[in-house]
Write a protein that holds these residues in place. Structure first.
Motif, mmCIF file in Angstrom:
data_model
loop_
_atom_site.group_PDB
_atom_site.id
_atom_site.type_symbol
_atom_site.label_atom_id
_atom_site.label_comp_id
_atom_site.label_asym_id
_atom_site.label_seq_id
_atom_site.Cartn_x
_atom_site.Cartn_y
_atom_site.Cartn_z
ATOM 1 N N UNK A 61 0.849 -1.193 0.000
ATOM 2 C CA UNK A 61 0.000 0.000 0.000
ATOM 3 C C UNK A 61 0.889 1.249 0.000
ATOM 4 N N UNK A 62 1.965 1.193 0.781
ATOM 5 C CA UNK A 62 2.863 2.355 0.906
ATOM 6 C C UNK A 62 3.787 2.460 -0.303
ATOM 7 N N UNK A 74 -6.452 3.878 4.807
ATOM 8 C CA UNK A 74 -5.163 4.592 4.810
ATOM 9 C C UNK A 74 -5.370 6.107 4.821
ATOM 10 N N UNK A 75 -6.378 6.578 4.103
ATOM 11 C CA UNK A 75 -6.600 8.031 4.042
ATOM 12 C C UNK A 75 -6.890 8.623 5.422
ATOM 13 N N UNK A 102 -2.999 8.313 7.348
ATOM 14 C CA UNK A 102 -1.673 8.553 6.736
ATOM 15 C C UNK A 102 -1.051 9.884 7.156
ATOM 16 N N UNK A 103 -1.828 10.779 7.761
ATOM 17 C CA UNK A 103 -1.277 12.078 8.149
ATOM 18 C C UNK A 103 -1.384 12.257 9.667
ATOM 19 N N UNK A 104 -0.315 11.931 10.387
ATOM 20 C CA UNK A 104 -0.414 11.958 11.854
ATOM 21 C C UNK A 104 -0.817 13.324 12.416
ATOM 22 N N UNK A 131 -2.818 15.426 11.119
ATOM 23 C CA UNK A 131 -4.182 15.808 10.740
ATOM 24 C C UNK A 131 -5.198 14.701 10.961
ATOM 25 N N UNK A 171 2.841 5.946 10.545
ATOM 26 C CA UNK A 171 4.066 6.722 10.274
ATOM 27 C C UNK A 171 5.307 5.868 10.551
ATOM 28 N N UNK A 189 5.532 3.228 7.864
ATOM 29 C CA UNK A 189 5.952 3.833 6.586
ATOM 30 C C UNK A 189 7.477 4.028 6.571
ATOM 31 N N UNK A 190 8.018 4.512 7.685
ATOM 32 C CA UNK A 190 9.477 4.686 7.759
ATOM 33 C C UNK A 190 10.206 3.355 7.609
ATOM 34 N N UNK A 191 9.662 2.325 8.245
ATOM 35 C CA UNK A 191 10.304 1.002 8.138
ATOM 36 C C UNK A 191 10.227 0.485 6.700
ATOM 37 N N UNK A 224 9.964 2.268 3.957
ATOM 38 C CA UNK A 224 10.852 3.064 3.095
ATOM 39 C C UNK A 224 12.309 2.664 3.319
ATOM 40 N N UNK A 225 12.698 2.540 4.593
ATOM 41 C CA UNK A 225 14.083 2.144 4.880
ATOM 42 C C UNK A 225 14.392 0.779 4.297
#
Lengths: 593, 210
Positions: free
Chosen positions: B75-76, B144-145, B148-150, B152, B165, B168-170, B172-173
């Motif tokens: 998804x990410x 997800x919508x 996805x924005x911590x 907001x 969040x 997502x970082x994991x 991406x890394x």
């Protein structure tokens, strides 16, 4: 002569025992053995061979946890450090205060070559002002020497280890002699943009100086300059210089370098020293104390074989402590020697550190190109506000330099992480597009500043605690003064101005100095604790690191520094070690030792 | 899977999730427990041998949890014209390695990720009557919508947004450190060169430097 066992060391006789194998121990052993002295080097950690142990070119994706730092490998999995960090199992230390702001953390690396294997290779000279700080502003202590006393040794060290840079002639930022420096690497886009925009703030940006070979060393010219009249030394060094390759502009320096393109003691100092046949090395040899002869001179040292736990005693004409500033302090305190001044352990210093990161839209969506270069510090900013500071306009004494970095460096766990402050938080195709857009557009500015020695920063033996070898441990006292706090605040506002001038943005506003300043010991530039001086009542050694009390005991690491200029101490430690070693050789030849 | 293992997983998931009551969902079958004194790779690991997830310490995610992690990863970071989806290049193994690791940072992330996985399956069940991995793209995006924005996210989604969040970082890394990910993001280094020429003219022009 070569790597020998602890038991064999007991049987041999040596001119000099050198405790430690890093920048100070490596340089001391190099200078001594190249001139014929028989040296026994004792290293507390294990043997380490960069040629076979260095993870050259491994990507982060090939490491556990993508190479991220852990308590066992604080600078990341691929970092060269063996058995090291701010905590070493079985080798504790303590702080006297429970207040985190008054605690000191102590980095150690238990391996041949010590922390030179992973260090940043930043090699800046102290300037004229840095040797006479007290005369200049009334704070701290003057050194018992001038820049001119050390300048020839800076030249020698730079020629031996290989340092790139340029001679810009800025205030208190000395030039090297002609023909000493290697050419600096070309700047990256982020370097050039920083230079362009910092210029508008009257902040200079010039080539950095680092111990990395941007080209091969001149093996014909340099050995003659370094060892005049010593044909054997010239031959050994010429042969060794030919075994060092130039940088191939890939793989981070902190892993060490199997092709020997950067400086680490294990690849630069120790190989030629071993080739002389005058150097024996015992690893896993944890020194407990200096032993004393009936006439008051040093007899040798007691060390513990880390592998067997057995205690050994070795003897020599001269003992050199080069175990890293605080380990040398610990050995002296545990020996009860060289401390008639009461200054052993006093005036320990680190470097002031604070930083800010930002994102620079002008660096987004760059055309693809390789920005690895020599890894770091292509350009930097030396301290530039000497006149304003002397005129009392800044509210704090002493300066800092700026290390900055950006660009398309090897992806890690930080890549594309934490982008919410820029885009709120996305996922899917949009996330992938933004990761590409922002990659390489982040910059980080770090200040590295001078700390003034003060009465609140010292090390003493803990009354009861011992390490796993039964050796009493150190207990630290620490307190930043208003000068360091003010400097950290100035770093924050200055870096914010630079980022702003670059059209950049920051995730959070600059912090006040108390919050921004890194904890004591975090920058790993700890020095002091056995200050040199002209007065035996107020200092531990003379300008050659020679103990006032024990004439055949020398300290050649950072313990003797009277101040800790913003220049990063390693190059100065090596220059001092070379000078001290020449002095030692002279005294030995005159039979005074 | 035998009953003993199932109970272990359930116990592990429950023990790992002090905040689960706030989700109003009963956890099950997420991950094996990690031993409190599990050794790491030590202070002197062999740096030139080949390392793989599951080597230095055991992986712990259950098969259903791995399917859920794969769905979230993709998804990410889904497949697009440039590169494949995250799960196709080993990111699930990496996330399992990360949250199974014996170090404080990773243990803390485990306390965020495991409850988050439970929440997201519970939310999928609540909205669509299915597990998250069985949802279609539109259904996944609907959830997800909201998270996805911590900064907001609605109050009831705040904890889930924090989880997202971290996840997502994991992801991406894990992804951008693979050869495929490095190529996607435009990293062209780590290649031995005879000379370092600095930036090309077009790069200088782009930054207003030429």
């Amino acid at each position: 002569m070569a790597f020998i066992s602890a038991a064999d060391a007991d049987k041999n006789s040596y001119d000099v025992i050198v405790v430690g194998s890093g920048a100070a121990g490596g340089q001391t052993a190099y200078t001594l053995t190249m001139d014929g002295a028989k040296v026994l080097m004792l290293e507390a950690g294990r043997n380490y061979q960069p040629a076979t142990e260095t993870p050259m070119l491994q990507a982060n994706g090939e490491a556990p946890l993508r190479g991220a730092g852990t308590p066992e490998k604080p600078f990341g999995f691929w970092d060269a450090t063996v058995d090291g960090g701010w905590q070493v199992p079985g080798e504790p230390y303590s702080s006297a205060s429970d207040d985190p702001a008054r605690q000191f953390v102590w980095w150690r690396a238990r391996m041949l070559g010590g922390r030179t294997n992973h260090w940043g290779r930043i090699s800046l000279r102290n300037g004229q002002y840095d040797f006479k700080p007290h005369s200049r502003d009334g704070l701290g202590f003057d050194w018992p020497m001038d820049y001119a006393d050390l300048a020839p040794y800076y030249d020698k060290v730079e020629m031996l280890i290989g340092v790139y840079g340029a001679n810009d002639g800025l205030e208190n930022t000395p030039n090297s002699s002609p023909g000493v420096l290697l050419p600096p690497p070309k700047p990256r886009v982020s370097d050039l943009l920083t230079r362009q925009r910092a210029a508008k703030l009257n902040i200079p940006v010039i080539p950095g100086h680092r111990a990395v070979l941007t080209q091969r060393l001149d093996h014909v010219r340099l050995p003659k300059l370094l060892h005049p009249g010593n044909a054997k030394a010239q031959k050994i060094l010429a042969a060794d210089m030919q075994k060092r390759a130039a940088c191939f502009f890939a793989t981070p320096c902190g892993r060490g370098c199997s092709i020997r393109a950067n400086y680490q003691s294990t690849t630069v100092h120790l190989p030629p020293a071993l080739d002389t046949g005058n150097l024996d090395i015992v690893t896993d040899a944890m020194v407990r104390a200096v032993t004393k002869r009936p006439d008051g001179r040093a007899e040798g040292v007691i060390f513990i074989d880390r592998k067997t736990g057995a205690e050994h005693r070795v003897k020599a004409r001269v003992v050199v402590l080069a175990a890293s500033a605080l380990e040398s302090v610990r050995i002296m305190l545990n020996s009860g020697v060289a401390n008639s001044s009461g200054k052993v352990g006093k005036y320990i210093m680190d470097t002031v550190g604070a930083g800010i990161g930002g994102q620079i839209p002008l660096l987004e969506d760059m055309p693809l190109h390789n920005e690895d270069g020599v890894d770091g510090f292509h350009l930097y900013t030396p301290w530039w506000l000497y006149k304003e500071q002397l005129a009392g306009k800044l509210g704090f004494a002493r300066g800092y330099h700026i290390e900055f970095g950006g660009g398309r460096s090897m992806p890690s766990m930080g890549t594309a992480a934490g982008m919410e402050w820029l885009n709120g938080g996305t996922y899917g195709r949009k996330f992938k597009e933004e990761a590409r857009r922002y990659f390489g557009s982040f910059m980080y500015f770090s200040g590295r500043g001078e700390m003034i020695p003060n009465d609140d920063c010292y090390a003493e033996l803990h009354p009861t605690q011992k390490d796993k070898f039964g050796i009493p441990t150190l207990n630290f006292h620490w307190k930043w003064s208003k000068h360091e706090i003010g400097q950290a605040a100035h770093m924050q506002t200055t870096f914010a101005e630079i980022i702003d001038a670059m059209g950049g943005r920051m995730p959070s506003p600059p912090q006040p100095g108390e919050k921004a300043i890194k904890q004591g010991g975090i920058i790993i530039h700890e020095v002091g604790g056995a200050m040199m001086g002209n007065d035996p009542a107020k200092s531990v050694t003379n300008s050659f690191g020679q103990s006032w009390d024990m004439k055949n005991l020398f300290i050649t690491d950072g313990a003797t520094l009277c101040s800790n200029a913003d220049k990063n101490p390693t190059l100065t430690i090596m220059a001092l070690a070379w000078r001290a070693s020449e002095h030692m050789l002279g005294l030995m030849k005159k039979k005074e030792l | 899977m035998d009953r003993r293992t199932t109970i272990k997983w359930m116990f592990a998931a429950a023990a790992a999730m002090p905040s689960l009551k706030t989700f109003g969902y009963t956890p099950a079958k997420l991950a094996l427990d990690v031993a409190p004194n599990l050794p790491g790779y030590g202070t002197d690991p062999d740096l030139v041998k080949e390392w793989k997830p599951g080597g230095p310490w055991p992986l712990t995610l259950s098969a259903p949890a791995r399917a859920l992690v794969a769905a979230l990863c993709d998804l990410i970071i889904p497949a697009d014209d440039v590169s494949p989806a995250a799960s196709s290049v080993g990111v699930v193994d990496f996330i399992d390695e990360w949250i199974s690791a014996p170090y404080p940072e990773q243990r803390a992330d485990r306390q965020i990720v495991l409850p988050g996985l439970v929440w997201i399956d519970a939310e999928a069940d609540k909205r669509f009557g299915k597990q998250f991995a069985e949802l279609n793209d539109a259904q996944r995006s609907a959830i997800a919508d909201d998270i996805c924005q911590p900064a907001h996210a609605a109050p009831q989604f705040q904890t889930a947004a924090n989880f997202f969040a971290t996840f997502r970082d994991l992801t991406a890394g894990g992804f951008y450190t693979t050869p495929v990910g490095m190529k996607d993001i435009g990293y062209t280094g780590n290649v031995p060169l005879e000379r370092f020429d600095g930036p090309p003219l077009e790069a200088l022009k782009k930054a207003g430097l030429a």
